[in-house]
Design an enzyme around this catalytic site. Structure first.
Site, PDB file in Angstrom:
ATOM      1  N   GLU A 124      38.006  56.992  -7.996  1.00 35.80           N
ATOM      2  CA  GLU A 124      38.327  58.162  -7.797  1.00 35.80           C
ATOM      3  C   GLU A 124      39.103  57.757  -6.390  1.00 35.80           C
ATOM      4  O   GLU A 124      38.794  57.450  -5.492  1.00 35.80           O
ATOM      5  CB  GLU A 124      37.088  58.790  -7.526  1.00 35.80           C
ATOM      6  CG  GLU A 124      37.392  60.350  -7.213  1.00 35.80           C
ATOM      7  CD  GLU A 124      37.673  61.029  -5.867  1.00 35.80           C
ATOM      8  OE1 GLU A 124      38.791  60.796  -5.247  1.00 35.80           O
ATOM      9  OE2 GLU A 124      36.394  61.613  -5.365  1.00 35.80           O
ATOM     10  N   CYS A 148      38.484  64.542  -0.628  1.00 40.23           N
ATOM     11  CA  CYS A 148      39.459  64.162  -1.825  1.00 40.23           C
ATOM     12  C   CYS A 148      39.804  65.444  -2.563  1.00 40.23           C
ATOM     13  O   CYS A 148      40.785  65.572  -3.457  1.00 40.23           O
ATOM     14  CB  CYS A 148      39.037  63.087  -2.692  1.00 40.23           C
ATOM     15  SG  CYS A 148      37.041  63.705  -3.022  1.00 40.23           S
TER      16      CYS A 148
END
Lengths: 527, 527
Positions: free
Chosen positions: A264, A301
Site C-alpha cells: 500500500e 495515506c
C-alpha cells in the site's frame, strides 16, 4: 528494558554488524539507543523458524488462533500508556492520535478474532457427486481457503501501531494461519520492540510454536530485500512509500518463485466539490477538508492532497477560508528526517512550476517540522503537467479549478490509481453529476460521499486498496476482514474420504459455518 | 470461408507483413492457408476498441451479459460439426475428444450465464451506519466486485475450444464485465477464426458494443508482448508452456503499471499409490493410470507424469502391467511440430541419466508422432536430481519407487507447485497415510482421491490452479465459476446516497442476491 536486539523466534539476538540509533527522549534528555540490524544469518534463522512454526500453526483450531489474537489485544490494552509514551518520543505524533491508534489496533485484533470464531471466512464451496450423470459421473468436489506459509510484513512509519508490529498485516496473516517475520520500521524501533515482546509473550502463553513471530530490526535496503527474496517467504505485506513498495514488488517478481506483494503505497486521494454544496457551505467545507489535510502533519495515506472544484465566487470563498486555515497552521514535527526532507523537496518542486500558484503557507516551527502549503492551478494546467498528479506526503494540497463540468470530468479521468476518491455534493449535485462516481470507481478502492477520506473504518466492507500505483494489487484490501485473503489460497478435494475432510467441508457442518453448497448458501448440513 | 485475417472489433483486417500458414487437410489434400500476424497498429486498434467497449459493457445488466454468453453457446452448438472437422485437421486430436471438448465449452458458457442470472457472485458486503457510535459515528460502507477493464487472453494449443477462443478465460472475463482481446494460438488459427466469427456474430445479435471482442492472429513473441504491454490492457489470461507463461508474466511485471497475469503452465501431477490398494489391484491401477497418461498423446496439463509407490512385489506387478500398456501403445500425432520436438528432446534428456531406467516404450508411427515412454528410478535417485521434477509434455511417465513410507513422504515434500496431486488407497491406506494429503495440499490446487487427474470438472468448487510454477497466481482458478474473480476487484462506497448505489447494494435487494450484511448472510432486504 529496550535491548535493541532482534526477536528471532523466542530469543533475542544482536549479532549484526550494522548498528543504528533511535533518539528517544527521557525526562527531557535525548538518549541514543542502539539497534542491531538483522544479519543475513538472523534473517535466515527467523524465516526457517517461521517455516517450522507453519507446519504446526496451520493445523491450529480456530479457537486457538482466536485466543492468541485476543491475548495480544489484552496485553496491548494493558501496556497502552507505556506504548503511547514511547511512540510519542519516537514519532512526534501527539498523544490523542496515538491513543486512538492503539484502540484501533485492539479493534483490529478483535475483528479477526471474531472472524475466526464465526468461521465462514474459509469460503467453503461444496459440489456433491452425481454418480449417475452421463456420459461421465460427476465427482464430489469441495473447496476452502488454506494459508500460504511464512509471510514478511513491513511496518509503516506513520502508524506505529495499526500498520506496524501487531497491525493489520500481521494480524490478518496470523488469522489466515501464517507465521510472520516482521521487519520493524527504523523510524520507531523501540516502540516496535515493545509490541514485539507483547506478541512473543502472548505466543508463549497460548502455546503457539516458536517462530510464529519474529521481529527484525534494520535500516538498509539489503536487509529488506534479503527478507523478501528468502525462498521460504510466500507473501509480503507492506505499507509505505512508492519507492520502497515498488522496490520490494520488483524483487519479489524477480525471484525464482515469484510471490505476491501487497504494498500500500499511498495516493493523492482526490476530492471533488460540486457547485451547489460549494454555494451552500464554502466555509464549513474548507474547515473540514483543511482539518483532514493538515491532521498529524498530513501524514496519512488517505490525506486529501488534490481538491477539485468548478470556478465560481463560492469556490473563491472556499479557497479563501482554506487559505486562512493553512496560514494559521503551525508546522508540526514529521515522523522522520527523511520524510521531512522529501516533503520539503516536493514543495520546492511545486513552487518551481510557473502556473502553480502558492495560495498560502503556514508558520515555521524549527528544523524537523513541515510547513503547511496550499497551491492552486487551473484544470488545463493540471491536466498538462503529470508532475502534479503524484503524492507529496505531508500537509500540502493542490486546488484544481475547472472552468466547467467538462473539465472537472477530464480531471477525474486523468488520475492514476487511488486509495480513495471523494465527492461532496447536495442531493441535487450528486444526481446532476451521477456518473462522476462511475469514473472514480475505475480509479479508487473507496468512493466517499460527503465525508473526509482520513479515518479508515475497520469493518467487513472496507476496501483500503486501489489500482496501481496506490497499491501493487488492486484486488485486495489491507484494512478490514477481507485482508485475510491476501494470505490464503483455495484448495479443492476431489472424492475425499469423509474422515479426511477438514471440519469446514464435512457433510454435517460441525463448525456451523455458511457454505456455498450445490449453488446455494446454507449454514446447515449437506442434504 | 477462412480469411486468415484478424478480427478487429467487427471488422476483418490483414495489414501485417508477417504471414504464417496453417496446414489444413481437405479431402486428403493439404492446403496452406495464410494468416496475417496482427501488426502493432492492429493490436493497438483492438485494445483501444476494447477500452471504448468497456465504457459501455461495464454497465450492461446481468441479463444482457447472460444472453450474450447463451447466444455464443447456441451458435457453437449449431456449428459443432464444422468446428470439430477444422480442429481435427489443425490439431490431429481425435473426433470424440474434440466433440467432448466442444460440449465442455458450451457447458462453461452456460455455467457463467447461470452465475450471472443468480447474481450473488458480486460478493456484496454491507455494513450499515451507526450514527450514535462513540467516539466517532460509524459510516455506512458497502462493497462489491467491479470489472477490471480490457483483458488479453492467450489460447492453448491442446484445447482448441475449452481453453481457446470462447474458452474459460474469455468467458469468465466476459461474465466479469471485461472486453477481451484474444490472441489465437498459431497451432489452430483457422479453428480460432471460426469461433471468433461466432463470438462477433453473437455480439452483434445481442447489441454488444464493438470492441467487446477482437481476435489477433500471430506467431511471434513480439506480437504477444505488444499485447501484454499495451497500457490499456488490465489483466492477462494464459494457458500454455512455462516458457511462454513466464515470459508474459515478466513482461507484465516490468510494465510501468504492472498487471496481473493468470498463466496456467502445467505440471507433473504426481500420483501416489499406497501399499494396500497396490496389493489389491495392481493391474486395474496400471490400466487406469496408463490410460490417463497416454490419452491424446499425453497432451493434458493434468497428465499424470510422475507416479510414486513403495517397493514391493505388487509394485513390480503394477510396473509390468503399465509397461505392457506403454509397449502396445502406438505413437500419436502431436499438436504441433515444436511440441513434438520438445517432447523428443525431453525424452532424450531422461534417457541420458545413468540412474533413470527406460522401462518400456511404445510403437513408432511416422514423423510428427510421439512415442510413449515409461521410466523408472529410485526415490533417492529422484530426490537428488532436480532435472526429473519438471514436466515433459507428452505421453511419458516416471515411476518413482520408494524404499519405505519415509521416502514416499520425502518425495511428496520435494515437489514444487502442481495443478493436481492424487492419492490412491484403500480406506485403510488413506487413514494410515492420513497426513500425505496435508503435505500435498501445500503443493497443489486439487487433491484427488482414487481418480485420475485428467478430466477437470467445470463447477463452483473446482480449483484448476496451484502454486508456482504450475501457475503465476496460486490464489485463482482458470476453471469453474471462481475464475471470474481474476478479472474483478472490490470497490466500496462510503455513505453513498441510496439512489446512486448499484442494485446489488441497495437496501431492498432488488436483485434478490445473497449478501453479507452486518456480519450475516442474507438474501433479503437490509433490515
Amino acid at each position: 528494558m529496550i535491548t535493541g536486539k532482534n526477536l528471532i523466534g523466542f530469543a533475542k539476538s544482536g549479532k549484526g554488524v550494522n548498528i543504528f540509533s533511535s533518539s528517544i527522549a527521557e525526562d527531557g534528555q535525548l538518549l541514543d539507543q542502539s539497534f542491531y540490524e538483522a544479519s543475513p544469518a538472523e534473517i535466515d534463522a527467523a524465516v526457517v523458524q517461521a517455516q517450522n512454526a507453519f507446519a504446526v500453526y496451520r493445523f491450529c483450531a480456530a479457537v486457538q488462533k482466536q485466543s492468541f489474537l485476543e491475548a495480544i489485544a489484552e496485553a496491548i490494552a494493558e501496556a497502552k500508556e507505556e506504548l503511547v509514551k514511547m511512540a510519542m518520543q519516537e514519532t512526534s505524533l501527539p498523544k490523542g492520535r496515538l491513543e486512538g491508534e492503539v484502540q484501533r489496533t485492539i479493534n483490529q485484533l478483535k475483528l479477526f478474532a471474531a472472524l475466526l470464531a464465526e468461521g465462514s471466512w474459509v469460503k467453503a464451496i461444496i459440489d456433491t457427486a452425481q454418480p449417475e450423470r452421463v456420459p461421465l459421473p460427476k465427482p464430489d468436489i469441495r473447496q476452502m481457503q488454506v494459508p500460504f506459509g511464512p509471510v514478511a510484513v513491513f511496518g509503516a512509519s506513520n502508524f506505529p501501531f495499526a500498520f506496524s508490529v501487531a497491525g493489520g498485516d500481521t494480524v490478518s496473516a496470523f488469522a489466515a494461519g501464517c507465521p510472520v517475520v516482521y521487519k520493524a520500521h527504523p523510524g520507531h524501533p523501540a516502540t516496535s520492540e515493545l509490541v514485539g515482546n507483547i506478541i512473543i509473550d502472548a505466543a508463549k502463553k497460548c502455546g503457539m510454536p516458536e517462530g510464529i513471530f519474529s521481529l527484525l530490526q534494520g535500516k538498509t535496503n539489503e536487509c529488506s530485500i534479503a527478507l523478501v527474496t528468502h525462498p521460504l517467504i510466500k507473501a509480503v505485506g507492506f505499507t509505505g512509500s512508492f519507492t520502497g513498495g515498488k522496490a520490494i514488488f520488483d524483487a519479489a517478481a524477480a525471484r525464482k518463485e515469484p510471490i505476491p506483494v501487497y504494498a500500500e503505497m499511498g495516493s493523492v486521494n482526490p476530492v471533488f466539490i460540486l457547485p451547489e454544496i460549494m454555494q451552500q457551505q464554502p466555509a464549513a467545507l474548507a474547515e473540514k477538508l483543511a482539518g483532514s489535510n493538515l491532521l498529524s502533519a498530513g501524514q496519512f495515506c488517505t490525506n486529501p492532497g488534490i481538491i477539485v472544484s468548478v470556478k465560481s465566487n463560492d469556490t473563491t470563498a472556499f479557497i479563501a477560508h482554506f487559505s486562512d486555515r493553512v496560514k494559521n497552521a503551525v508546522a508540526e514535527h514529521m515522523l522522520t528526517e527523511s520524510i521531512c526532507k522529501n516533503y520539503a523537496s516536493g514543495i520546492k518542486k511545486l513552487q518551481g512550476f510557473a502556473d502553480v500558484q502558492v495560495q498560502s503557507s503556514g508558520q515555521e516551527n524549527g528544523e524537523k517540522s513541515a510547513i503547511p502549503y496550499m497551491f492552486q492551478i487551473s484544470a488545463t494546467g493540471f491536466l498538462s503537467n503529470p508532475d502534479l498528479w503524484h503524492e507529496v506526503f505531508g500537509p500540502s494540497s493542490i486546488h484544481v479549478i475547472a472552468d466547467n463540468e467538462e473539465e472537472l470530468y477530464a480531471v477525474a479521468r486523468q488520475f492514476t490509481g487511488q486509495l480513495t476518491a471523494s465527492i461532496w455534493g447536495t442531493e441535487n449535485d450528486l444526481l446532476t453529476y451521477a456518473t462522476l462516481g462511475n469514473e472514480l470507481e475505475l480509479k479508487a478502492g473507496r468512493i466517499i460521499f460527503n465525508n473526509v477520506p482520513t479515518g479508515v473504518e475497520v469493518t467487513h466492507a472496507m476496501v483500503h486498496g486501489g489500482p496501481f500505483p496506490a497499491t501493487t494489487n488492486s484486488q485486495t484490501t489491507s484494512v478490514g476482514s477481507n485482508a485475510i485473503y491476501r494470505f490464503t489460497r483455495a484448495v479443492c478435494y476431489q472424492n475425499s474420504p469423509p474422515q479426511l475432510l477438514p471440519g469446514a467441508l464435512k457433510n454435517d457442518n460441525p463448525l456451523h459455518i455458511w457454505r456455498w453448497v450445490n449453488g446455494e448458501f446454507s449454514n446447515g448440513p449437506v442434504a
